[in-house]
Design a protein around this motif. Structure first.
Motif, PDB file in Angstrom:
ATOM      1  N   LEU A 916      -5.537   5.926   6.970  1.00  0.00           N
ATOM      2  CA  LEU A 916      -6.028   5.932   5.591  1.00  0.00           C
ATOM      3  C   LEU A 916      -4.901   6.104   4.575  1.00  0.00           C
ATOM      4  O   LEU A 916      -5.164   6.409   3.402  1.00  0.00           O
ATOM      5  N   ASP A 917      -3.649   5.941   4.974  1.00  0.00           N
ATOM      6  CA  ASP A 917      -2.528   6.208   4.069  1.00  0.00           C
ATOM      7  C   ASP A 917      -2.561   5.331   2.820  1.00  0.00           C
ATOM      8  O   ASP A 917      -2.269   5.791   1.713  1.00  0.00           O
ATOM      9  N   SER A 918      -2.901   4.044   2.985  1.00  0.00           N
ATOM     10  CA  SER A 918      -2.925   3.162   1.822  1.00  0.00           C
ATOM     11  C   SER A 918      -4.009   3.582   0.834  1.00  0.00           C
ATOM     12  O   SER A 918      -3.803   3.548  -0.390  1.00  0.00           O
ATOM     13  N   LEU A 919      -5.181   3.980   1.332  1.00  0.00           N
ATOM     14  CA  LEU A 919      -6.254   4.440   0.452  1.00  0.00           C
ATOM     15  C   LEU A 919      -5.867   5.760  -0.227  1.00  0.00           C
ATOM     16  O   LEU A 919      -6.121   5.967  -1.420  1.00  0.00           O
ATOM     17  N   LYS A 920      -5.236   6.667   0.522  1.00  0.00           N
ATOM     18  CA  LYS A 920      -4.793   7.939  -0.061  1.00  0.00           C
ATOM     19  C   LYS A 920      -3.758   7.699  -1.162  1.00  0.00           C
ATOM     20  O   LYS A 920      -3.805   8.337  -2.222  1.00  0.00           O
ATOM     21  N   ALA A 921      -2.832   6.773  -0.922  1.00  0.00           N
ATOM     22  CA  ALA A 921      -1.823   6.470  -1.938  1.00  0.00           C
ATOM     23  C   ALA A 921      -2.468   5.924  -3.204  1.00  0.00           C
ATOM     24  O   ALA A 921      -2.048   6.248  -4.327  1.00  0.00           O
ATOM     25  N   SER A 922      -3.513   5.111  -3.042  1.00  0.00           N
ATOM     26  CA  SER A 922      -4.219   4.594  -4.216  1.00  0.00           C
ATOM     27  C   SER A 922      -4.890   5.709  -4.986  1.00  0.00           C
ATOM     28  O   SER A 922      -4.840   5.747  -6.229  1.00  0.00           O
ATOM     29  N   PHE A 923      -5.543   6.637  -4.261  1.00  0.00           N
ATOM     30  CA  PHE A 923      -6.226   7.741  -4.933  1.00  0.00           C
ATOM     31  C   PHE A 923      -5.225   8.668  -5.633  1.00  0.00           C
ATOM     32  O   PHE A 923      -5.482   9.165  -6.737  1.00  0.00           O
ATOM     33  N   VAL A 924      -4.070   8.928  -4.995  1.00  0.00           N
ATOM     34  CA  VAL A 924      -3.070   9.809  -5.612  1.00  0.00           C
ATOM     35  C   VAL A 924      -2.520   9.179  -6.889  1.00  0.00           C
ATOM     36  O   VAL A 924      -2.400   9.837  -7.932  1.00  0.00           O
ATOM     37  N   GLU A 925      -2.183   7.880  -6.840  1.00  0.00           N
ATOM     38  CA  GLU A 925      -1.614   7.204  -8.011  1.00  0.00           C
ATOM     39  C   GLU A 925      -2.623   7.101  -9.144  1.00  0.00           C
ATOM     40  O   GLU A 925      -2.292   7.357 -10.311  1.00  0.00           O
ATOM     41  N   LEU A 926      -3.860   6.746  -8.815  1.00  0.00           N
ATOM     42  CA  LEU A 926      -4.887   6.648  -9.859  1.00  0.00           C
ATOM     43  C   LEU A 926      -5.334   8.019 -10.342  1.00  0.00           C
ATOM     44  O   LEU A 926      -5.655   8.207 -11.517  1.00  0.00           O
ATOM     45  N   GLY A 927      -5.368   9.014  -9.433  1.00  0.00           N
ATOM     46  CA  GLY A 927      -5.811  10.350  -9.815  1.00  0.00           C
ATOM     47  C   GLY A 927      -4.878  11.044 -10.778  1.00  0.00           C
ATOM     48  O   GLY A 927      -5.268  12.005 -11.448  1.00  0.00           O
ATOM     49  N   ALA A 928      -3.621  10.563 -10.887  1.00  0.00           N
ATOM     50  CA  ALA A 928      -2.689  11.164 -11.841  1.00  0.00           C
ATOM     51  C   ALA A 928      -3.082  10.870 -13.280  1.00  0.00           C
ATOM     52  O   ALA A 928      -2.610  11.545 -14.202  1.00  0.00           O
ATOM     53  N   ASN A 929      -3.944   9.880 -13.489  1.00  0.00           N
ATOM     54  CA  ASN A 929      -4.411   9.530 -14.832  1.00  0.00           C
ATOM     55  C   ASN A 929      -5.876   9.930 -14.968  1.00  0.00           C
ATOM     56  O   ASN A 929      -6.739   9.390 -14.276  1.00  0.00           O
TER      57      ASN A 929
END
Length: 1187
Positions: A916-929
């Motif tokens: 799930l690393d790619s999905l986690k990276a998406s959530f981390v990057e989007l969650g910063a905003n």
């Protein structure tokens, strides 16, 4: 005219370094007429100073010579003995035999420097026995060794401790006294050596007068000899002393700051081996009458007849000169010969004037004799006595009439005052005899003066006028007495006076002199004087601030515009080159800024060679960030004017070098100035998209190939940031080379560009409108651009086809190769694609960018077959497409597309059991905003209600990433209800997946009601009988407790976490399966190691923490003996703490901060911390074992 350095007060050390090395005159014995110290100099060495013991010739021979000229006997050297040539070895033997050890050491050093080592001296100085003390008793304080006694070796600080002072006395109390005696003796010897060296240095410095400088001062007697370093330091000391005595403290502080290389508290720092002279007041009172200068003595022995002199000059009685030595007499004679030549030239000029005046007098005579006297403008007194006027007419001949003025005051430099005569018609004009201005004065009308109708004798009138206190026998008086009468003479006068004016102007106000200096430097006819004035300009202020540098740069640009490129190259650039390594960064900063400011006014060959090399050297070598920043900006300006295609490779290397600079301000300047200017040049060369961008992409690919085991993220950031700064010029190239460019019209109704159409540029140079030329032209091109993409296609549009067919596929391939777990790399590429898509527009993004990503990211379970190598959904392509492309535009349709993509990715990865690393990276990057928090919660709710347990597990784990960035309101309204729903899921794996998210809530949320709900849910996991044998649930809970326990609320930790860890440790003792038992024990060890750093109350320590550790130790004794050693140490440490608390006052817990109340809080806190002295070593040991 000799150069006068006006900056001895601030930059004497630099002038000293630039002064050419000149040979020292050979020393002469007193019988040969060696010059003594200058008369009247209070700082020169006294005449009766002790002569050096051994006199060596100051003319050193070359290394190939066979010997050195020295005196035969050291003791008779000062008596005038004849110099003979002897061998070097004989000199060395004589020095050692007579115990001139220091002289021998200096002789040995000079021979070594010349490459002629002498075995006798080498053996002597390499033998420590020659310098050992001769007795075992330390020298007494009063002991002074004679010149022939043994030379004691001075021990270093590091060896003093090794001396056995106990051998001198059995009384240990004397040890410190004897050590002091030794140190005082060595200090005294060091001071004697310093004094001797200072005396030699002073004597050499005072006697050395460079021959070239003497010639310069002889040729220009108006300029006084520059101050010597020793004289300057002595005068500085006296001036500072005067300021302090008279309460000018602020001036003294400023003066000390401007002479930071001198210690004003110690006279010995001046470097003179003489007693301190009287203060300035005493010197003024005793020596107030100035000594006659060479100018005063110019007319002493020149035999000039009165008939050869102009009528207004008078020879004064020469002042009495003191006895002069032979050398000084020779210099005076040379000076007088020079004065004679000047007077002869002046005499010729005056003779011409006399002839002219004679003709004018004859004309006036004729005019007087023909008309009646009343018609002349002579005044009422003149017309009243015509007979006397005619009687004295014959006395107007300037050759026969004696001079009527005292020339000492009125005309010292050839300025003719009106002759005083008793004849009324003899009114004459005043003229100036300066050679340069003589011709210009021919057309000037004569100046007339009314003459008195008196019968005073010329001698009486001359004596009478002598009482006018006018002085022209000094440099300033000479300048005042000759008034400039043309532009050229004004420039000459300014060139002579400015070097003397500048040092006397306050540092804070010296910029007021810049216009004067520049105007003079522009118009002065002498190149040497212009060079001196520009040198003054660049050295005007010791450490110029921003405003002062701006003034100097403005002046330099004005100078360059006025004089042209040739003089800029010949006169301004050398000043920059001289200060490229100046010790003050403000001066180097001025050089760096000057190179950029002068770039438009330099010859193009110099711009692309010398200036570029100077800036490249400063960029690579300068240590000051602000200097390198200015260098980068100047390099950008150079790139805007360079037109040599061969310099492209050098520019590219400079770009990479500056991008790798450790200073953020330098890198920022690269993106703001250098890269846009370099890109503009490559655009003109046609190499932006054919060479520059492909070169950066090739370096990124090479970096990814080399970084399979560890990517250099900093280099990746450097290359990618450069690519990002090239996006605006690339889009400008696409617009300027489009099929519709020729159809762009600036007239008519052109809509304004939307504010959000382009990303905010880092600088005006990255604004597409600036690159294109104007916002109106850009707006017209954008209308045609969108219409072309939407309706006509890209046929024949080579630049855009390169972007679509070559740049984008290569970038997408690079994205798929970066590490998806590197949040830095994901963020960098995400920002790059975001700016890329926003710059090229929505139509381009929807029709060219998204299709290429969607073709690769085919969302199906077959597309995540890791065994077949087709695992693109697990790569960084997913988060970069989601966060860099799909977030470019925030309309409803764009948000729906993003939500759908994330839901599909979550479903596909879950059903295919992929990482799930790619999905986690998406959530981390989007969650910063925070803008995307609602959107992400919508995606997770889709997973919560999904029919597949795998998707629900994924959703539960994603909540853990989202909780930390979401505000507590959303956590209470959206997150906790979703987790409560999942915690009652039929699938046990889903329930277990919620535990990390619950733990994160306990760690970050502060609302009590919310914490109680989470606490009840975790308690149900631990206490419900159905979870009694759930090994994976227990593992997840222990792991979560170890992660959030140290940061959670203390009450939650003491009342919930530690008691349940105790129960789990106790239950693990009876675990039958060894694999499960060791898994639980390992997790418990990690949790207890983390919690041991927290403050724990004594009750919890005794009831739960220690019993849990003992249970864990029982497991580790059988399963892992190395862990058992650490646990035993932890248990012992905790038991000691409990015992100490029982013995101390009952005020406490391990939470010391809560018990410290009152004025003695600090004392109590420190006493408690004293009980924890040994815990640090134990904890360090624990973490070392963990590694």
């Amino acid at each position: 005219m000799a150069s006068v350095n006006p900056f001895n007060l601030s930059d004497s050390e630099e002038e000293a370094e630039r002064r050419p090395n000149e040979t020292v005159d050979t020393e002469r014995s007193p019988s040969d007429g060696a010059p003594g110290p200058p008369p009247g100099n209070p700082f020169s060495p006294s005449a009766d100073a002790e002569p050096p013991t051994l006199l060596l010739s100051s003319n050193r021979t070359s290394p190939s010579g066979e010997g050195i000229s020295v005196s035969v006997a050291a003791t008779s050297a000062m008596a005038g003995s004849i110099e003979t040539r002897v061998s070097v070895d004989v000199i060395a033997a004589q020095l050692l035999r007579d115990q001139y050890i220091l002289t021998a050491l200096e002789f040995h050093t000079e021979l070594l420097e010349a490459g002629r080592e002498l075995p006798r001296l080498r053996d002597y100085f390499s033998n420590p026995g020659n310098f050992e003390r001769q007795s075992g008793t330390p020298p007494a304080k009063d002991q002074v060794l004679g010149p022939g006694g043994p030379l004691n070796r001075a021990g270093s600080i590091s060896t003093l401790d090794s001396l056995d002072f106990a051998r001198y006395s059995d009384d240990g109390n004397r040890e410190s006294d004897e050590r002091v005696a030794v140190l005082e003796f060595e200090l005294r010897k060091a001071k004697e050596t310093i004094q001797a060296l200072r005396a030699n240095l002073t004597q050499a410095a005072e006697s050395e007068v460079p021959s070239q400088e003497r010639k310069n001062f002889k040729s220009s007697p108006e300029i006084q000899e520059p101050i010597r370093p020793l004289e300057k330091r002595a005068l500085n000391f006296l001036v500072n002393e005067y300021l302090l005595k008279n309460e000018y403290k602020l001036s003294s502080i400023t003066f000390s700051d401007e002479n930071d290389d001198q210690d004003f508290e110690l006279w010995d720092d001046v470097g003179l081996n003489i007693p301190k002279p009287p203060d300035l007041l005493q010197l003024y009172r005793n020596c107030g009458t100035p000594l006659p200068s060479p100018r005063d003595t110019a007319d002493v022995s020149v035999g000039v007849d009165f008939g050869d002199l102009p009528g207004n000059c008078i020879v004064q009685d020469p002042p009495k000169k003191p006895d002069l030595s032979q050398q000084q007499q020779t210099e005076v004679v040379q000076e007088l010969e020079y004065q004679i030549s000047l007077l002869n030239n002046e005499k010729q000029s005056l003779a011409e004037q006399i002839k002219k005046l004679q003709s004018e007098i004859q004309t006036l005579k004729r005019t007087v004799s023909s008309p009646p006297p009343a018609t002349l403008d002579l005044g009422s007194q003149n017309t009243s006595n015509p007979s006397s006027s005619t009687t004295n007419t014959s006395s107007t001949d300037p050759l026969s009439a004696p001079p009527t003025d005292n020339g000492q005051y009125l005309d010292i430099r050839g300025v003719s005052e009106p002759e005083t005569d008793l004849d009324p018609p003899s009114t004459q004009n005043t003229s100036h005899s300066h050679p340069q201005s003589h011709n210009k004065l021919k057309s000037r009308p004569p100046v007339q003066f009314d003459q008195p109708n008196r019968k005073l004798s010329s001698a009486f009138l001359q004596a009478l006028l002598s009482f006018c206190r006018m002085c022209s026998d000094s440099r300033l008086g000479a300048e005042v007495s000759r008034i400039a009468d043309s532009e050229e003479s004004v420039m000459l006068m300014l060139g002579r006076c400015l070097p003397h004016i500048v040092p006397n102007v306050l540092l804070a106000k010296r910029e007021e002199l810049i216009p004067l200096i520049l105007c003079t430097a522009c118009l002065h006819p002498e190149p040497k004087e212009r060079d001196q004035l520009l040198h003054i300009l660049f050295n005007l202020i010791k450490r110029p601030d921003d405003e002062q540098r701006q003034m100097i740069l403005t002046g330099c640009v004005a100078f360059a515009r006025h004089v042209g490129p040739t003089r800029v190259e010949a006169e301004l650039l050398p000043q920059c080159w001289e200060q490229i390594n100046h010790k003050y960064p403000e001066r180097r900063l001025l050089v760096a800024e000057s190179c950029g400011a002068l770039a438009p006014y330099l010859p193009k060959e110099i711009r692309s060679s010398l200036v570029l090399s100077m800036l490249q050297q400063m960029l690579a070598e300068d240590k000051a960030d602000m200097v390198r920043e200015a260098v980068v900006k100047s390099l950008g300006i150079i790139m805007g004017y360079i037109d040599d295609p061969d310099k492209y490779s050098q520019g590219f290397e400079l770009m990479l070098l500056s991008l790798g600079d450790p200073s953020e301000r330098v890198v920022s300047a690269v993106h703001q100035v250098f890269i846009p200017a370099f890109a503009a040049w490559t655009t003109e060369l046609g190499t932006l998209h054919t060479t520059l961008i492909p070169s950066l992409l090739a370096r990124i690919e090479k970096l990814l190939m080399q970084g399979e085991h560890g990517l250099d993220e900093h280099k990746l950031h450097v290359f990618l940031s450069a690519l990002q700064s090239l996006i605006p010029p690339l889009f400008a190239v696409v617009l300027q080379n489009a099929p519709f460019t020729s159809r762009a019209k600036l007239h008519g109704d052109i809509p304004a560009i939307e504010v959000t159409r382009f990303p905010r540029p880092a600088s005006p140079l990255q604004d597409v409108a600036t690159i294109i030329g104007s916002r109106e032209m850009l707006s017209a091109l954008l209308l045609l651009y969108d219409h072309q993409l939407e309706h006509e296609g890209t046929t024949g549009w080579d630049s855009l086809l390169w972007v679509v067919n070559q740049l984008l596929p290569q970038l997408i391939e690079i994205v798929g190769r970066i590490n998806v777990t590197s949040s830095t790399c994901v963020h960098e590429f995400s920002r790059f694609f975001w700016r890329f898509c926003r710059t090229f527009g929505k139509i381009f993004t929807n029709t060219k960018v998204k299709p290429q990503f969607q073709e690769i990211l085919r969302l199906s379970e077959e597309n995540v077959d890791a065994s077949a190598g087709n695992d693109i959904l697990t790569k960084a392509t997913v988060p970069i497409y989601a966060t860099g492309v799909l977030t470019c535009y925030n309309q409803e349709e764009d948000r729906k597309l993003l939500v759908g993509f994330l839901e599909d990715v979550m479903t596909t990865l879950s059903l295919s059991h992929a990482p799930l690393d790619s999905l986690k990276a998406s959530f981390v990057e989007l969650g910063a905003n925070p803008v995307y928090h609602e959107l992400l919660l919508t995606v997770l709710w889709y997973g919560v209600v999904h029919t597949s347990a795998l998707v629900r597990c994924t959703a539960a784990r994603m909540f853990e990433l989202l909780v930390k960035g979401v505000n507590e309101t959303l956590v209470a309204q959206r997150v906790v209800p979703a987790l409560i729903t999942l915690s009652s899921d039929p699938e046990i794996s889903v329930r277990i997946s919620t535990i990390p998210a619950f733990g994160t809530i306990m760690e970050t949320v502060t609302q009590k009601e919310l914490l109680e709900r989470v606490k009840m849910q975790l308690a149900s996991f631990l206490e419900d009988p159905q979870y009694q044998d759930q090994h994976s649930l227990h593992m997840e809970i222990i792991r979560t407790f170890g992660r959030v326990g140290p940061n959670a609320e203390p009450r939650f930790r003491d009342e919930f976490v530690l008691p349940h860890l105790h129960k789990l440790a106790l239950g693990n003792n009876s675990q039958a399966m060894e694999s499960k038992r060791i898994d639980i024990a390992t997790q418990l060890f990690e949790a207890y190691s983390a919690l041991s750093c927290c403050f724990i109350s004594e009750e919890v320590m005794v009831n739960h923490f220690l019993p849990g550790l003992r249970c864990l130790r029982a497991d580790m004794e059988q399963l892992s003996p190395e862990h058992e050693v650490i646990l035993s140490s932890m248990i012992k440490e905790c038991e000691i703490k409990v015992e100490n608390r029982g013995m101390a006052d009952a005020q406490g817990s391990m939470s010391i901060a809560s018990s410290l109340v009152g004025e003695d809080a600090k004392t109590k806190f420190l006493s408690k911390m004293g009980q924890l002295t040994t815990s640090g070593a134990m904890l360090a040991n624990v973490f070392q074992r963990k590694k």
